[in-house]
Design a protein around this motif. Sequence first.
Motif, PDB file in Angstrom:
ATOM      1  N   SER A  35       0.832  -1.203   0.000  1.00 10.25           N
ATOM      2  CA  SER A  35       0.000   0.000   0.000  1.00 10.25           C
ATOM      3  C   SER A  35       0.871   1.259   0.000  1.00 10.25           C
ATOM      4  O   SER A  35       0.590   2.224  -0.729  1.00 10.25           O
ATOM      5  N   TYR A  36       1.927   1.238   0.793  1.00 12.06           N
ATOM      6  CA  TYR A  36       2.865   2.365   0.847  1.00 12.06           C
ATOM      7  C   TYR A  36       3.502   2.579  -0.523  1.00 12.06           C
ATOM      8  O   TYR A  36       3.674   3.709  -0.990  1.00 12.06           O
ATOM      9  N   ASN A  37       3.849   1.464  -1.180  1.00 13.36           N
ATOM     10  CA  ASN A  37       4.498   1.545  -2.488  1.00 13.36           C
ATOM     11  C   ASN A  37       3.541   2.107  -3.540  1.00 13.36           C
ATOM     12  O   ASN A  37       3.945   2.884  -4.411  1.00 13.36           O
ATOM     13  N   ASP A  38       2.269   1.732  -3.454  1.00 14.15           N
ATOM     14  CA  ASP A  38       1.266   2.272  -4.387  1.00 14.15           C
ATOM     15  C   ASP A  38       1.101   3.779  -4.195  1.00 14.15           C
ATOM     16  O   ASP A  38       0.954   4.538  -5.167  1.00 14.15           O
ATOM     17  N   THR A  39       1.117   4.207  -2.934  1.00 19.69           N
ATOM     18  CA  THR A  39       0.999   5.644  -2.634  1.00 19.69           C
ATOM     19  C   THR A  39       2.184   6.407  -3.202  1.00 19.69           C
ATOM     20  O   THR A  39       2.031   7.502  -3.771  1.00 19.69           O
ATOM     21  N   LYS A  40       3.366   5.816  -3.070  1.00 13.22           N
ATOM     22  CA  LYS A  40       4.572   6.449  -3.628  1.00 13.22           C
ATOM     23  C   LYS A  40       4.443   6.606  -5.142  1.00 13.22           C
ATOM     24  O   LYS A  40       4.799   7.648  -5.702  1.00 13.22           O
ATOM     25  N   GLY A  41       3.908   5.578  -5.796  1.00 13.57           N
ATOM     26  CA  GLY A  41       3.717   5.653  -7.239  1.00 13.57           C
ATOM     27  C   GLY A  41       2.746   6.750  -7.633  1.00 13.57           C
ATOM     28  O   GLY A  41       2.961   7.452  -8.629  1.00 13.57           O
ATOM     29  N   SER A  42       1.687   6.931  -6.861  1.00 12.43           N
ATOM     30  CA  SER A  42       0.710   7.993  -7.141  1.00 12.43           C
ATOM     31  C   SER A  42       1.348   9.365  -6.998  1.00 12.43           C
ATOM     32  O   SER A  42       1.077  10.283  -7.788  1.00 12.43           O
ATOM     33  N   LEU A  43       2.202   9.516  -5.996  1.00 11.18           N
ATOM     34  CA  LEU A  43       2.895  10.790  -5.801  1.00 11.18           C
ATOM     35  C   LEU A  43       3.811  11.091  -6.979  1.00 11.18           C
ATOM     36  O   LEU A  43       3.909  12.241  -7.428  1.00 11.18           O
ATOM     37  N   GLU A  44       4.478  10.079  -7.480  1.00  8.58           N
ATOM     38  CA  GLU A  44       5.376  10.268  -8.622  1.00  8.58           C
ATOM     39  C   GLU A  44       4.598  10.732  -9.852  1.00  8.58           C
ATOM     40  O   GLU A  44       5.050  11.610 -10.590  1.00  8.58           O
ATOM     41  N   GLU A  45       3.435  10.137 -10.074  1.00 12.37           N
ATOM     42  CA  GLU A  45       2.599  10.545 -11.207  1.00 12.37           C
ATOM     43  C   GLU A  45       2.111  11.985 -11.042  1.00 12.37           C
ATOM     44  O   GLU A  45       2.087  12.758 -12.008  1.00 12.37           O
ATOM     45  N   THR A  46       1.733  12.349  -9.826  1.00 13.18           N
ATOM     46  CA  THR A  46       1.267  13.712  -9.562  1.00 13.18           C
ATOM     47  C   THR A  46       2.371  14.725  -9.817  1.00 13.18           C
ATOM     48  O   THR A  46       2.138  15.783 -10.417  1.00 13.18           O
ATOM     49  N   ARG A  47       3.579  14.395  -9.388  1.00 11.24           N
ATOM     50  CA  ARG A  47       4.704  15.318  -9.598  1.00 11.24           C
ATOM     51  C   ARG A  47       5.000  15.485 -11.085  1.00 11.24           C
ATOM     52  O   ARG A  47       5.304  16.587 -11.558  1.00 11.24           O
ATOM     53  N   ALA A  48       4.903  14.390 -11.842  1.00 11.73           N
ATOM     54  CA  ALA A  48       5.153  14.467 -13.288  1.00 11.73           C
ATOM     55  C   ALA A  48       4.129  15.378 -13.968  1.00 11.73           C
ATOM     56  O   ALA A  48       4.484  16.187 -14.836  1.00 11.73           O
ATOM     57  N   LEU A  49       2.879  15.277 -13.567  1.00 13.83           N
ATOM     58  CA  LEU A  49       1.840  16.131 -14.141  1.00 13.83           C
ATOM     59  C   LEU A  49       2.072  17.594 -13.779  1.00 13.83           C
ATOM     60  O   LEU A  49       1.864  18.494 -14.599  1.00 13.83           O
ATOM     61  N   THR A  50       2.515  17.832 -12.551  1.00  9.75           N
ATOM     62  CA  THR A  50       2.799  19.209 -12.117  1.00  9.75           C
ATOM     63  C   THR A  50       3.940  19.792 -12.919  1.00  9.75           C
ATOM     64  O   THR A  50       3.906  20.966 -13.314  1.00  9.75           O
ATOM     65  N   GLN A  51       4.964  18.995 -13.190  1.00 14.72           N
ATOM     66  CA  GLN A  51       6.097  19.481 -13.980  1.00 14.72           C
ATOM     67  C   GLN A  51       5.658  19.827 -15.402  1.00 14.72           C
ATOM     68  O   GLN A  51       6.124  20.828 -15.972  1.00 14.72           O
ATOM     69  N   GLU A  52       4.775  19.020 -15.990  1.00 13.97           N
ATOM     70  CA  GLU A  52       4.272  19.315 -17.333  1.00 13.97           C
ATOM     71  C   GLU A  52       3.487  20.624 -17.344  1.00 13.97           C
ATOM     72  O   GLU A  52       3.633  21.451 -18.253  1.00 13.97           O
ATOM     73  N   LYS A  53       2.669  20.824 -16.331  1.00 14.20           N
ATOM     74  CA  LYS A  53       1.891  22.061 -16.227  1.00 14.20           C
ATOM     75  C   LYS A  53       2.817  23.259 -16.063  1.00 14.20           C
ATOM     76  O   LYS A  53       2.607  24.315 -16.684  1.00 14.20           O
ATOM     77  N   ASN A  54       3.841  23.104 -15.229  1.00 10.21           N
ATOM     78  CA  ASN A  54       4.783  24.201 -15.017  1.00 10.21           C
ATOM     79  C   ASN A  54       5.496  24.588 -16.311  1.00 10.21           C
ATOM     80  O   ASN A  54       5.765  25.766 -16.557  1.00 10.21           O
ATOM     81  N   THR A  55       5.815  23.596 -17.138  1.00 10.98           N
ATOM     82  CA  THR A  55       6.492  23.868 -18.399  1.00 10.98           C
ATOM     83  C   THR A  55       5.621  24.728 -19.314  1.00 10.98           C
ATOM     84  O   THR A  55       6.105  25.673 -19.954  1.00 10.98           O
TER      85      THR A  55
END
Length: 261
Positions: A35-55
Amino acid sequence: MASGKETPRQKMINLMYLVFIAMLAMQIDQEIIRSYNDTKGSLEETRALTQEKNTIFEQTLAAKAKNTPETFGPALNQYNTLKQQVDDLVGKLDASKGVMSKFAGLEENADQDGFNFNALNNTDASTHFFFSDANENQPTKEAQDIINKVNGLRTFITTNFGADPRMKQVVARAQKSLVTDNAVKGKKKWLVSKFYNQPLVAALSNVEILQTEARNIESDVLANLLQEKVDADIKFNAFEAIVSAPDVVIQGEPAVAKVVI
């Protein structure tokens, strides 16, 4: 279990009971780690989307600065400096995740989903990366470098945007989330509470949370900078007049015409 001399049958039952309890505890641990690992994966996806928006927003700000440098030029310079600090911190934290994962052998014996319970449950990786000789009072050079970058980012945001009313919430967020000292007396140090004797999956998640927060703060600053004097960025280089008037005008009588540019 029962007092007195146990029969071989009773000893076997007790042993099986202990094995069952141990297997049940291990299964629960695996589900928690997964469960912890799944949460980490969700955070990684969220950060990637934020970086795309920032660009995308960054390109918009650069275009505005080119069009009206007197209005958006200083804002672009501020953002570029902020972005450089965020990039440095995120990159440093990415490197730390790689070192810890390699130490624990995360990619070895992983299942098809990349799940490796033994590696993700390893507590030595984070402890040895962040603490010299596994001493919680002796941060490593790498750990101190991360602390300095976090503190530097918070100080930059406070210094450069603290007087701007639009940035009030952003500054407050940075002062709350980018903190690495003993904010509350009696509690463990930030570094110890996040990384000392922590399972690898917890350490990786804590690193990812910090990376995501840094990108989100960057995004908030960028959004506020884009709002500055938007009307000043509107320029016209072509005009056309539209006239609405009577076809016949009689001398001595009033005539009304409407002109729109």
